[in-house]
Design an enzyme around this catalytic site. Structure first.
Site, PDB file in Angstrom:
ATOM      1  N   GLY A   8      46.629  46.085  36.682  1.00  0.00           N
ATOM      2  CA  GLY A   8      45.545  46.115  37.668  1.00  0.00           C
ATOM      3  C   GLY A   8      45.066  47.517  37.946  1.00  0.00           C
ATOM      4  O   GLY A   8      44.715  47.869  39.078  1.00  0.00           O
ATOM      5  N   LEU A  10      42.406  49.105  37.375  1.00  0.00           N
ATOM      6  CA  LEU A  10      41.012  49.348  37.776  1.00  0.00           C
ATOM      7  C   LEU A  10      40.720  48.778  39.161  1.00  0.00           C
ATOM      8  O   LEU A  10      39.574  48.762  39.594  1.00  0.00           O
ATOM      9  CB  LEU A  10      40.058  48.731  36.746  1.00  0.00           C
ATOM     10  N   ILE A  35      42.544  43.748  32.986  1.00  0.00           N
ATOM     11  CA  ILE A  35      41.983  42.644  32.228  1.00  0.00           C
ATOM     12  C   ILE A  35      40.590  42.964  31.700  1.00  0.00           C
ATOM     13  O   ILE A  35      40.045  42.251  30.865  1.00  0.00           O
ATOM     14  CB  ILE A  35      41.957  41.353  33.080  1.00  0.00           C
ATOM     15  N   ARG A  36      39.994  44.049  32.186  1.00  0.00           N
ATOM     16  CA  ARG A  36      38.657  44.452  31.740  1.00  0.00           C
ATOM     17  C   ARG A  36      38.649  45.911  31.328  1.00  0.00           C
ATOM     18  O   ARG A  36      39.545  46.675  31.679  1.00  0.00           O
ATOM     19  CB  ARG A  36      37.627  44.215  32.855  1.00  0.00           C
ATOM     20  N   TYR A 142      46.488  34.065  50.047  1.00  0.00           N
ATOM     21  CA  TYR A 142      46.899  35.448  49.796  1.00  0.00           C
ATOM     22  C   TYR A 142      48.188  35.771  50.551  1.00  0.00           C
ATOM     23  O   TYR A 142      49.129  36.345  50.000  1.00  0.00           O
ATOM     24  CB  TYR A 142      45.773  36.382  50.221  1.00  0.00           C
TER      25      TYR A 142
END
Length: 320
Positions: A8, A10, A35-36, A142
């Protein structure tokens, strides 16, 4: 810590965590994953970067093994408001990813960090100076994820000896990463809108107090906790941390000291307000201070001055 992998990277915390760890431990010793792809020209690309879906256990294990990581900082997760829109996906990502990350930490004997949140508390939790150990019955997906995550990290520590560490973050305020789906993100948006429009309509109601902390203090605290003597850590998963308890009016007054013309209105979002109402007004950070020296540097006014100046500068550079 010598070889650190961050999932994670980013995200809200991950971006600044990667950059700070690389300054301290060297670019080549911090592997950022997400993931990107990062945007072209991103500082993240100044060191190693890999695409990773944390629900892909095999790829995660492969990266850890190839990088020879001794530390994992698992930051990949959906935040509170976003998670509430798709709760089943939030469970799959937040809990499935965490289990995979903990399994990698167990298999490769890594030190491990993942953030918890004030979202782990609920409406039956004591609202003021919330204790380190107290009732945790959250009413958001959450929050459920965060409580389960705290317990899972405790389990991996006691059952398998994994050196797990965590802290319950309050709302985090940064000028580098713009809001990304958290209930406390109004406290970031208000500064950007102050500079860009001179006014802001808050989706969180007046007199709704929540804990906040400047991102620089959050990053410093993660590194400080990870470098702390493990034998002194009693409440390792997860410590209450905070720098200030504020409501929208408190932030408005701080901004108006530097921008008297700034205006604050309200357009309350019932869903995010319900989440905020279930969280504490303020939390007790005594255990973090006593066990590993937690000590935030920024108060509201010093943070406000830095935020406003930094956003002005950021916008100037973007216009060039």
């Amino acid at each position: 810590m010598q070889k650190i992998i961050i999932t994670g990277a980013l995200g809200q915390i991950g971006t600044e965590l990667v950059l700070n760890l690389r300054k301290k431990y060297g670019n080549e010793n911090v592997l950022a994953t997400d993931i990107r792809e990062p945007e072209q020209g991103s500082e993240i690309l100044d060191g190693p970067f890999e695409i990773l879906d944390v629900t892909d256990k095999d790829k995660l294990f492969e990266l850890v093994k190839d990088f020879k990581a001794d530390t994992m900082m698992h930051m990949a997760a959906l935040l509170s408001a976003t998670a509430e829109k798709n709760p089943l996906f939030a469970w799959e990502l937040n809990m499935g990813g965490l289990v995979n990350a903990l399994e990698a930490a167990r298999e490769y004997q890594m030190q491990f960090f993942t953030p918890s949140s004030i979202g782990a508390f609920g409406p039956t939790t004591p609202k003021d100076m919330t204790p380190q150990e107290t009732i945790q019955r959250p009413t958001s997906m959450y929050g459920v994820n965060k409580v389960a995550g705290e317990l899972l990290c405790d389990y991996y520590h006691t059952k398998f000896g994994v050196d797990t560490r965590s802290m319950r973050f309050p709302g985090l305020i940064s000028y580098i990463k713009e809001p990304g789906g958290g209930t406390t993100d109004y406290a970031v948006e208000i500064y950007f809108k102050a500079i860009r429009e001179g006014k802001y309509n808050s989706y969180i109601a007046k007199d709704t107090y929540m804990d906040m902390m400047f991102m620089d203090d959050a990053i410093k605290s993660i590194i400080q906790l990870m470098e702390a003597d493990g034998s002194k850590l009693i409440h390792r998963n997860a410590y209450n941390v905070s720098a200030m308890s504020v409501d929208p009016e408190t932030i408005k007054e701080s901004i108006q000291k530097l921008m008297p013309e700034f205006e604050l209105g309200y357009d309350v979002d019932p869903e995010r307000q319900a989440i905020a109402d279930s969280w504490p007004n303020s939390i007790d950070t005594t255990c973090a201070k006593e066990e590993w020296g937690f000590s935030p540097q920024y108060n509201l006014d010093s943070m406000t001055e830095l935020m406003l100046n930094a956003i002005k500068e950021k916008d100037k550079l973007a216009q060039k």
